[in-house]
Scaffold this motif. Sequence first.
Motif, PDB file in Angstrom:
ATOM      1  N   ALA A  16      12.520 -28.524  12.993  1.00 30.95           N
ATOM      2  CA  ALA A  16      12.407 -26.948  12.161  1.00 30.95           C
ATOM      3  C   ALA A  16      13.771 -27.148  11.666  1.00 30.95           C
ATOM      4  CB  ALA A  16      11.936 -25.790  13.242  1.00 30.95           C
ATOM      5  N   GLY A  17      14.750 -27.132  12.261  1.00 25.49           N
ATOM      6  CA  GLY A  17      16.152 -26.903  11.830  1.00 25.49           C
ATOM      7  C   GLY A  17      16.745 -27.859  10.990  1.00 25.49           C
ATOM      8  N   GLY A  18      16.473 -29.269  11.194  1.00 24.51           N
ATOM      9  CA  GLY A  18      16.855 -30.531  10.472  1.00 24.51           C
ATOM     10  C   GLY A  18      16.174 -30.461   9.153  1.00 24.51           C
ATOM     11  N   GLY A  33       1.578 -23.924  14.992  1.00 24.90           N
ATOM     12  CA  GLY A  33       1.942 -23.109  13.581  1.00 24.90           C
ATOM     13  C   GLY A  33       1.874 -21.638  13.735  1.00 24.90           C
ATOM     14  N   VAL A  34       1.907 -21.094  15.205  1.00 23.74           N
ATOM     15  CA  VAL A  34       1.982 -19.647  15.236  1.00 23.74           C
ATOM     16  C   VAL A  34       3.285 -19.073  14.747  1.00 23.74           C
ATOM     17  CG1 VAL A  34       2.252 -17.671  16.806  1.00 23.74           C
ATOM     18  CG2 VAL A  34       0.347 -19.431  17.105  1.00 23.74           C
ATOM     19  N   THR A  35       3.348 -18.213  13.402  1.00 28.32           N
ATOM     20  CA  THR A  35       4.374 -17.728  12.929  1.00 28.32           C
ATOM     21  C   THR A  35       4.844 -16.262  13.174  1.00 28.32           C
ATOM     22  OG1 THR A  35       3.766 -19.284  11.160  1.00 28.32           O
ATOM     23  CG2 THR A  35       5.288 -17.624  10.556  1.00 28.32           C
ATOM     24  N   HIS A  84      19.055 -43.367  17.032  1.00 29.05           N
ATOM     25  CA  HIS A  84      19.237 -42.188  17.966  1.00 29.05           C
ATOM     26  C   HIS A  84      20.727 -41.986  18.105  1.00 29.05           C
ATOM     27  CE1 HIS A  84      19.000 -39.978  21.814  1.00 29.05           C
ATOM     28  NE2 HIS A  84      20.077 -40.673  22.267  1.00 29.05           N
ATOM     29  N   VAL A  85      21.200 -40.847  17.995  1.00 28.59           N
ATOM     30  CA  VAL A  85      22.795 -40.574  17.664  1.00 28.59           C
ATOM     31  C   VAL A  85      23.292 -40.299  19.346  1.00 28.59           C
ATOM     32  CG1 VAL A  85      24.499 -38.843  16.837  1.00 28.59           C
ATOM     33  CG2 VAL A  85      22.353 -39.706  15.630  1.00 28.59           C
ATOM     34  N   ARG A  86      24.472 -41.181  19.448  1.00 29.87           N
ATOM     35  CA  ARG A  86      24.939 -40.829  20.929  1.00 29.87           C
ATOM     36  C   ARG A  86      26.100 -40.003  20.813  1.00 29.87           C
ATOM     37  NH1 ARG A  86      24.930 -45.385  24.694  1.00 29.87           N
ATOM     38  NH2 ARG A  86      23.622 -43.676  25.595  1.00 29.87           N
ATOM     39  N   LEU A 144      18.912 -38.503  10.325  1.00 29.39           N
ATOM     40  CA  LEU A 144      18.555 -39.419  11.374  1.00 29.39           C
ATOM     41  C   LEU A 144      17.874 -38.763  12.586  1.00 29.39           C
ATOM     42  CD1 LEU A 144      22.444 -40.520  12.212  1.00 29.39           C
ATOM     43  CD2 LEU A 144      20.967 -40.919  10.067  1.00 29.39           C
ATOM     44  N   GLU A 145      16.885 -39.662  12.772  1.00 28.43           N
ATOM     45  CA  GLU A 145      15.932 -39.184  13.647  1.00 28.43           C
ATOM     46  C   GLU A 145      15.642 -39.969  15.285  1.00 28.43           C
ATOM     47  OE1 GLU A 145      14.162 -36.313  14.924  1.00 28.43           O
ATOM     48  OE2 GLU A 145      13.400 -37.687  16.283  1.00 28.43           O
ATOM     49  N   SER A 146      15.787 -39.716  16.200  1.00 27.51           N
ATOM     50  CA  SER A 146      15.700 -40.411  17.376  1.00 27.51           C
ATOM     51  C   SER A 146      14.430 -41.005  17.396  1.00 27.51           C
ATOM     52  CB  SER A 146      16.033 -39.520  18.632  1.00 27.51           C
ATOM     53  OG  SER A 146      15.867 -40.295  19.818  1.00 27.51           O
ATOM     54  N   PRO A 170       9.388 -19.440  18.395  1.00 28.41           N
ATOM     55  CA  PRO A 170      10.565 -19.363  17.633  1.00 28.41           C
ATOM     56  C   PRO A 170      10.740 -20.099  16.317  1.00 28.41           C
ATOM     57  CG  PRO A 170      10.593 -20.783  19.571  1.00 28.41           C
ATOM     58  CD  PRO A 170       9.179 -20.255  19.482  1.00 28.41           C
ATOM     59  N   TYR A 171       9.624 -21.044  15.706  1.00 33.08           N
ATOM     60  CA  TYR A 171      10.118 -21.914  14.776  1.00 33.08           C
ATOM     61  C   TYR A 171      10.562 -20.929  13.355  1.00 33.08           C
ATOM     62  CZ  TYR A 171       6.408 -21.497  11.536  1.00 33.08           C
ATOM     63  OH  TYR A 171       5.503 -21.211  10.146  1.00 33.08           O
ATOM     64  N   LEU A 172       9.973 -19.907  13.064  1.00 29.87           N
ATOM     65  CA  LEU A 172      10.420 -19.340  11.795  1.00 29.87           C
ATOM     66  C   LEU A 172      11.946 -18.837  11.837  1.00 29.87           C
ATOM     67  CD1 LEU A 172       8.925 -18.914   8.942  1.00 29.87           C
ATOM     68  CD2 LEU A 172       8.842 -16.480   9.946  1.00 29.87           C
ATOM     69  N   ASP A 229      19.625 -25.443  14.599  1.00 32.55           N
ATOM     70  CA  ASP A 229      18.408 -25.700  15.486  1.00 32.55           C
ATOM     71  C   ASP A 229      18.232 -24.365  16.426  1.00 32.55           C
ATOM     72  OD1 ASP A 229      20.241 -26.007  17.338  1.00 32.55           O
ATOM     73  OD2 ASP A 229      19.809 -28.496  17.480  1.00 32.55           O
ATOM     74  N   ALA A 230      17.485 -24.611  17.277  1.00 30.11           N
ATOM     75  CA  ALA A 230      17.044 -23.468  18.154  1.00 30.11           C
ATOM     76  C   ALA A 230      18.212 -23.210  19.274  1.00 30.11           C
ATOM     77  CB  ALA A 230      15.930 -23.676  18.852  1.00 30.11           C
ATOM     78  N   SER A 231      19.075 -24.086  19.253  1.00 33.61           N
ATOM     79  CA  SER A 231      20.191 -24.091  20.334  1.00 33.61           C
ATOM     80  C   SER A 231      21.106 -22.779  19.943  1.00 33.61           C
ATOM     81  CB  SER A 231      21.031 -25.217  20.609  1.00 33.61           C
ATOM     82  OG  SER A 231      21.871 -25.577  19.367  1.00 33.61           O
ATOM     83  N   GLY A 251      10.000 -34.972  12.405  1.00 33.92           N
ATOM     84  CA  GLY A 251       9.320 -33.769  12.093  1.00 33.92           C
ATOM     85  C   GLY A 251       9.877 -33.113  13.509  1.00 33.92           C
ATOM     86  N   GLY A 252      10.118 -33.568  14.565  1.00 38.87           N
ATOM     87  CA  GLY A 252      10.726 -33.038  15.886  1.00 38.87           C
ATOM     88  C   GLY A 252       9.570 -32.566  16.420  1.00 38.87           C
ATOM     89  N   SER A 253       9.562 -31.166  16.915  1.00 41.12           N
ATOM     90  CA  SER A 253       8.499 -30.530  17.607  1.00 41.12           C
ATOM     91  C   SER A 253       7.482 -29.952  16.482  1.00 41.12           C
ATOM     92  CB  SER A 253       8.777 -29.621  18.448  1.00 41.12           C
ATOM     93  OG  SER A 253       9.813 -30.052  19.440  1.00 41.12           O
ATOM     94  N   THR A 254       7.862 -29.913  15.256  1.00 41.98           N
ATOM     95  CA  THR A 254       6.766 -29.340  14.422  1.00 41.98           C
ATOM     96  C   THR A 254       5.535 -29.982  13.903  1.00 41.98           C
ATOM     97  OG1 THR A 254       7.666 -30.327  12.116  1.00 41.98           O
ATOM     98  CG2 THR A 254       8.726 -28.410  13.075  1.00 41.98           C
TER      99      THR A 254
END
Lengths: 496, 138
Positions: A15-17, A89-91, A199-201, A37-39, A476-478, A464-466, A81-84
């Motif tokens: 959602a963030g990236g 899809g609850v908004t 994967h970013v280290r 970059l996506e792990s 939280p996604y929206l 992101d959510a952090s 897409g991460g968790s999306t």
Amino acid sequence: MSSPEYDVVIVGSGAGGGTIAKRLAPLIEKGLRVALLESGPRYDRTYFNQREADMQSLFWEGGAWLNPEGTLQMVAGRMLGGSTPVYTGVTFKLPDDVCREWNVPTLTVEDLAPRFSRLKEEVGAAELPPERINKNNELFAAGAEACGMKTIKLEINVRGCKGYGFCNLGCASGAKQSTLEVQIPSAEEAGLEVIHNCHVRRVEDGRVHAEVLRAPEGSTPNERPEGKISLSARFIVVSAGACSTPALLAASQLPNMSPTLGRFFTVHPSLTVNGTHPEIVDSHLNFPKAYYVDDFSKSHDVYLETAFYYPGVTAKNIDGFGVEHLRRMKKYRHMMAIILLNHDAATYENRVAAEPGTGRPVLEYQLSEASIRSLVQGQREAARVFFAAGCTEVYVPSAPDGMITRDQKDDIDQLVTVERYQKGRIISSSAHPQGGCRMGTDASDSVCDPYGVVHGQPWLRVADASLFPKSSHVNPYLTVMALSDRVADRLIDDLA
Amino acid sequence: MSFSERQTHFFRAFLEVVVPEANEDVVGVADRMVSSKPAAIQKKMRLFMFVANILPFFRFFRTFPSLSVQKRERFLRWLATGPVGLFRLGFWGLRSVALLAFYGDEGSWKGLEYGGPIVDRPRRLDLPVDPYDTLGDA
Ligand SMILES: Cc1cc2nc3c(=O)[nH]c(=O)nc-3n(C[C@H](O)[C@H](O)[C@H](O)COP(=O)(O)OP(=O)(O)OC[C@H]3O[C@@H](n4cnc5c(N)ncnc54)[C@H](O)[C@@H]3O)c2cc1C
Ligand code: SF4
């Protein structure tokens, strides 16, 4: 080892990236060099086969990322897409009172309102049409209203939903508006470079250190060879999600990091509970979620939302084993389902740490007594709804043997107790990790400024959510997208 | 394969009590699920299986798989709700694997009258790489 030059490297594509990539698209079209970059692997919608056992691999740690004390299982997507691609899809907009409670300068209800409207339009969030509301939802609404609770319709971000009902195993039709379907393709069209299985280290000023991993069979093959890569970039935006971003920053051992890095981690601990109805319910078919109740949010920090699960997860959620468990499971098609979501307090003690050496995120989260009380009250309220809807048996883990029969329905409060919430036996789950890089103005009690700039590291952003300073109370996604939209504003200014 | 011969033997005996309808296929699905977990979790699961295998010896002079189904059930109930947090955790963790392996896969669906997938797509059995297990130090 290759060393291309980028203006911006985005780490993580959820959602963030995804939101950052989409906002940068017009600049990418004009020549800005951006890599995402996506792990995880890149799956397209045809990969999703609606089989529970196979689709465990879409998630970090097979969908059951445990905290060390064993009271919580985190569910987080690991793919482009991460968790999306697996969210329901609850908004929800961030509630106004929560926004005020967060008390982050410049982050106001007025600032967020136009962002929420635009983002909702982008992902097509709206109430479901009547033909998409399934029997579980109808019974929930009737049961809750009979108990005097107010049911509210959820807004869902689908376009052309076919009602398959397998949303949390990846939407096979592409109807669910994930960043995999919406934001990333539009940014790619503008020229965004996506590197999956990357994967970013570690990050440092001007450079990202990563490794390209093997692409699983059936996923999109890698364009780059497997092995270590190091990319140089003017700005780095970390959007690895609330479980991973704090660990990545910790593993990067950056100078002068805030002592709050990784801390104030909240998760919305949840339980999914079931009741068996005399009629066939098939809660997993058609669109799974349409209503919620927030009557107990202020009094007990808990929301009730309609839910659904496939047989494997349902079996896990139902207490017991052996012949009696089998008897309960035989009623699978008759089961109603409700999820209880506790909005937990943000505390300094709960944190994400990085395992020394590997950098693996460790979710050092302890389920509090307050959360247990909320989840117990939630079970009681859900049990009342089930019985009012006509259920004959209710399966809640804090009842004796995890079950209440209809003739016990007047004793719910005595049967469902805090004492019967036995840790280790009852494992709550979470799909809403938040915090760990909270926003604020001062490095002594926050990691980022109100626009996601990491204090003392102007080249480094978090989106992101952090970023959440406390729980959002709602799904939280929206809010993640809206905060990332603010991060993009500042980034675009700084790029100019 | 992540289960050793002894672990497979233990898991079959565990399944017989926890998911009495499960057949041999479930062992393979569970094995695959355990293999997809990080190495540290796999190690903990193996340790739990080792302990649960020999623990009954101190009371019944037999290892877990050689007990009658009734005795196995009594023993598992003790692990499941007893005072030792680590045993509870191990039991409920392995129970989750067993249930997901049985109910998450085709073998159980007929019995539930669950229709399974609506789309017709190939199986997806290749596991992605766990980046923290495969890489060296950061
Ligand atoms: C099953 C499920 C259902 C949900 N349903 C809803 C819902 O209905 N409504 C709602 O509001 N929210 C829902 N959520 C939550 C929502 O999806 C998240 O809040 C949101 O996606 C968080 O966005 P994010 O960018 O913080 O993280 P994510 O979307 O999780 O993205 C983080 C990405 O970073 C990647 N990454 C991690 N570490 C690295 C690394 N080191 N290098 C490179 N990449 C890395 C991850 O693989 C992942 O792709 C659900 C979540 C799940 C799992
Ligand atoms: S119910 Fe709709 S959104 Fe969910 S998986 Fe099916 S088509 Fe996609």
